[in-house]
Design a protein around this motif. Structure first.
Motif, PDB file in Angstrom:
ATOM      1  N   LEU A 241      41.652  33.981  50.197  1.00  0.00           N
ATOM      2  CA  LEU A 241      42.034  34.790  49.042  1.00  0.00           C
ATOM      3  C   LEU A 241      40.854  35.121  48.134  1.00  0.00           C
ATOM      4  O   LEU A 241      40.799  36.210  47.568  1.00  0.00           O
ATOM      5  N   ALA A 242      39.922  34.202  47.979  1.00  0.00           N
ATOM      6  CA  ALA A 242      38.798  34.438  47.076  1.00  0.00           C
ATOM      7  C   ALA A 242      37.937  35.615  47.532  1.00  0.00           C
ATOM      8  O   ALA A 242      37.279  36.255  46.713  1.00  0.00           O
ATOM      9  N   SER A 243      37.938  35.906  48.819  1.00  0.00           N
ATOM     10  CA  SER A 243      37.155  37.029  49.330  1.00  0.00           C
ATOM     11  C   SER A 243      37.960  38.316  49.377  1.00  0.00           C
ATOM     12  O   SER A 243      37.411  39.384  49.665  1.00  0.00           O
ATOM     13  N   ARG A 244      39.243  38.243  49.076  1.00  0.00           N
ATOM     14  CA  ARG A 244      40.110  39.416  49.194  1.00  0.00           C
ATOM     15  C   ARG A 244      40.674  39.908  47.876  1.00  0.00           C
ATOM     16  O   ARG A 244      41.014  41.080  47.753  1.00  0.00           O
ATOM     17  N   LEU A 245      40.786  39.027  46.897  1.00  0.00           N
ATOM     18  CA  LEU A 245      41.300  39.476  45.608  1.00  0.00           C
ATOM     19  C   LEU A 245      40.601  38.751  44.467  1.00  0.00           C
ATOM     20  O   LEU A 245      40.122  37.633  44.616  1.00  0.00           O
ATOM     21  N   LEU A 246      40.544  39.435  43.346  1.00  0.00           N
ATOM     22  CA  LEU A 246      39.960  38.877  42.125  1.00  0.00           C
ATOM     23  C   LEU A 246      41.042  38.879  41.066  1.00  0.00           C
ATOM     24  O   LEU A 246      41.617  39.927  40.750  1.00  0.00           O
ATOM     25  N   TRP A 247      41.311  37.704  40.523  1.00  0.00           N
ATOM     26  CA  TRP A 247      42.354  37.532  39.519  1.00  0.00           C
ATOM     27  C   TRP A 247      41.721  37.178  38.185  1.00  0.00           C
ATOM     28  O   TRP A 247      40.899  36.265  38.097  1.00  0.00           O
ATOM     29  N   ILE A 248      42.065  37.922  37.129  1.00  0.00           N
ATOM     30  CA  ILE A 248      41.647  37.586  35.773  1.00  0.00           C
ATOM     31  C   ILE A 248      42.915  37.514  34.939  1.00  0.00           C
ATOM     32  O   ILE A 248      43.607  38.529  34.762  1.00  0.00           O
ATOM     33  N   GLY A 249      43.233  36.324  34.464  1.00  0.00           N
ATOM     34  CA  GLY A 249      44.458  36.108  33.722  1.00  0.00           C
ATOM     35  C   GLY A 249      44.373  36.568  32.280  1.00  0.00           C
ATOM     36  O   GLY A 249      43.338  37.077  31.818  1.00  0.00           O
ATOM     37  N   HIS A 250      45.447  36.336  31.561  1.00  0.00           N
ATOM     38  CA  HIS A 250      45.525  36.765  30.167  1.00  0.00           C
ATOM     39  C   HIS A 250      44.497  36.035  29.308  1.00  0.00           C
ATOM     40  O   HIS A 250      43.901  36.614  28.396  1.00  0.00           O
ATOM     41  N   ALA A 251      44.278  34.758  29.580  1.00  0.00           N
ATOM     42  CA  ALA A 251      43.237  34.004  28.872  1.00  0.00           C
ATOM     43  C   ALA A 251      41.870  34.303  29.491  1.00  0.00           C
ATOM     44  O   ALA A 251      41.772  34.680  30.660  1.00  0.00           O
ATOM     45  N   ALA A 252      40.828  34.146  28.692  1.00  0.00           N
ATOM     46  CA  ALA A 252      39.483  34.464  29.180  1.00  0.00           C
ATOM     47  C   ALA A 252      39.074  33.577  30.339  1.00  0.00           C
ATOM     48  O   ALA A 252      38.360  34.002  31.251  1.00  0.00           O
ATOM     49  N   GLY A 253      39.493  32.303  30.306  1.00  0.00           N
ATOM     50  CA  GLY A 253      39.201  31.409  31.424  1.00  0.00           C
ATOM     51  C   GLY A 253      37.753  30.977  31.508  1.00  0.00           C
ATOM     52  O   GLY A 253      37.273  30.650  32.601  1.00  0.00           O
ATOM     53  N   VAL A 254      37.044  30.983  30.395  1.00  0.00           N
ATOM     54  CA  VAL A 254      35.649  30.546  30.411  1.00  0.00           C
ATOM     55  C   VAL A 254      35.560  29.113  29.898  1.00  0.00           C
ATOM     56  O   VAL A 254      36.436  28.634  29.182  1.00  0.00           O
ATOM     57  N   LYS A 255      34.485  28.427  30.270  1.00  0.00           N
ATOM     58  CA  LYS A 255      34.237  27.060  29.835  1.00  0.00           C
ATOM     59  C   LYS A 255      33.465  27.082  28.521  1.00  0.00           C
ATOM     60  O   LYS A 255      32.337  27.590  28.462  1.00  0.00           O
TER      61      LYS A 255
END
Length: 225
Positions: A89-103
């Motif tokens: 999946l990591a090579s086929r789709l990119l998901w960015i959720g509602h939250a920024a998801g950064v550290k």
């Protein structure tokens, strides 16, 4: 009227779908959010998911990227069941959720290094141009906790500018916290991705002024159970 076999429309109809959602039903706890959602997307398509709060827009995206399972129906990705492609999946789709998801404790550059490695190992050389593309040049060494919500959102979206990104982008409210200039730039970039043969699915309350040529609007409110 049928199109000639060699026409662009005929080739498009015969192409293998990028994403095929069939009869999707989603339940949260004891509540059914929606049922009977079906659509098919080809390379170059853009799908905007609309609907009132609580209609399940984010939940639908989570079904499409494999983070949740439907109560009924199924999702196919490039002609194969999504549930059979966990390792790819990591090579086929990119998901960015509602939250920024950064550290928060990592710098801008460090965040993009590990986020980019999810899809393209060794993409560190391209971090500089990606940071510049989202207007954060000069912030590469800044810890993310010192940035505004809009700047943190831009870090997440910088993944879209790294080379080798997957062809399918699933974006949950990508325009959240962006200023007018940032939103306009993102619209152009999403349309350009589709023009290059990519596919975009997004939820947003933002009124798009720039869309892909093959654009579809899905009102999830029509599928509320």
């Amino acid at each position: 009227m049928h199109e000639p076999a060699g026409s662009p429309g005929a080739r498009r109809a015969a192409a293998r779908p990028v994403l095929d959602a069939v009869g999707l039903c989603c339940e949260r706890g004891e509540r059914r959010l929606f049922m009977g959602v079906s659509f098919r997307l080809q390379a170059g398509d853009m799908l905007q998911i609309r609907g009132p709060n609580g209609s399940g827009k984010s939940s639908l995206l989570r079904l499409l990227c494999g983070l949740a399972q439907p109560a009924a129906g199924h999702v196919d990705l490039f002609g194969r069941a999504l549930v059979q492609q966990r390792g790819a999946l990591a090579s086929r789709l990119l998901w960015i959720g509602h939250a920024a998801g950064v550290k928060a404790l990592l710098t801008v550059e460090e965040n993009l290094a590990w986020l980019g490695a999810l899809h393209t190992p060794g993409a560190c050389a391209a971090i500089g141009p990606a940071v510049a593309a989202v207007g954060l040049r000069g912030f590469e060494d800044t810890p993310c906790h010192a940035l505004s919500a809009g700047q943190q959102r831009r870090i997440a979206l910088a993944r879209l500018y790294l080379p080798g990104t997957p062809p399918l982008w699933l974006l949950d409210e990508p325009f959240t916290a962006l200023d007018r200039a940032g939103a306009a730039q993102l619209e152009v970039h999403l349309a350009a991705h589709c023009a290059r043969g990519g596919t975009v699915v997004l939820t947003t309350h933002h009124d798009l002024t720039r869309r892909a040529q093959a654009y579809t609007d899905l009102d999830l409110g029509q599928y509320v159970a």
